[in-house]
Design an enzyme around this catalytic site. Structure first.
Site: not given
Length: 222
Positions: A49-51, A55, A88
């Site tokens: 969910r935040d690739m 990260n 993001t």
């Protein structure tokens, strides 16, 4: 991870004028990230969910790790969908931004956007630089998905087209993408690459540009 993140690499490249990452480096990075996503999706039944570049972490041994699992969602099965809205926004898939249910394919979109940004040396949606959330939202939802120019190989361009299909059910899984020609053509057995040396070079570049940040700690997927 003492090599920093992929976002640090992009920032240093912008400051030093060294240009975007090469297609071969991106092929190597993509293979390692896909292996992590495949484990996360198939074994742990989680959507990251935040690739995004910040990260994806590198270290001096040449290892690539996915970090920041604080936003990941565990699913009861590989078919279950998330119905939350976290992460993001710039790297979010159209289905997430549209408030629709989403699953593992959302991470594949985010990886595709990340690779396009690294290949071009800038974010692929113009509204990103203007810091205008509503225009960016409209571009992601309504504009055609970003494509790579013909200066890149057909295999890389096809890989990105698959990652950035607007319809999530048409995006291949991480496992399927690991078998794509773009990944296979840059396989270490066919085209050896000193990833550790690359990370050391990048670290020296970051030191020289004065943009070194404190090392980040990943949550390993293996």
């Amino acid at each position: 991870m003492d090599g920093g993140s992929l976002a640090d690499v992009l920032h240093a490249a912008q400051l030093t004028g060294s240009g975007p990452l090469s297609e071969m480096v991106l092929g190597k990075l993509a293979a390692r990230v896909l292996a992590g996503l495949n484990y996360l999706h198939r074994e742990r039944h989680q959507v990251h969910r935040d690739m995004k570049p910040g990260n994806i972490l590198l270290n001096s041994r040449g290892e690539v790790k996915i970090s920041d699992f604080g936003l990941s969602a565990e699913l009861d099965s590989t078919k279950e969908m998330c119905a939350t809205f976290i992460g993001t926004h710039a790297y979010m898939s159209p289905e997430r931004l549209g408030g629709k249910p989403y699953s593992f394919a959302s991470d594949i979109w985010s990886l595709g956007i990340t690779l396009v940004e690294c290949a071009l040396g800038h974010f692929p949606y113009a509204a990103y630089t203007g810091n205008n959330y509503f225009v960016l939202l409209s571009q992601i939802l309504n504009d055609p998905a970003p494509k790579l120019p013909e200066t890149f190989s057909q295999q890389f361009r096809d890989f990105i087209l698959l990652c950035l299909c607007k319809e999530p059910e048409q995006r291949p899984s991480a496992e399927q993408l690991l078998k794509h020609e773009f990944i296979r053509m840059y396989d270490d057995a066919l085209r050896p690459f000193d990833m550790a040396g690359f990370v050391r070079t990048v670290t020296e570049m970051r030191l020289g540009s004065g943009c070194m940040a404190a090392p980040q700690q990943p949550m390993s997927t293996s």
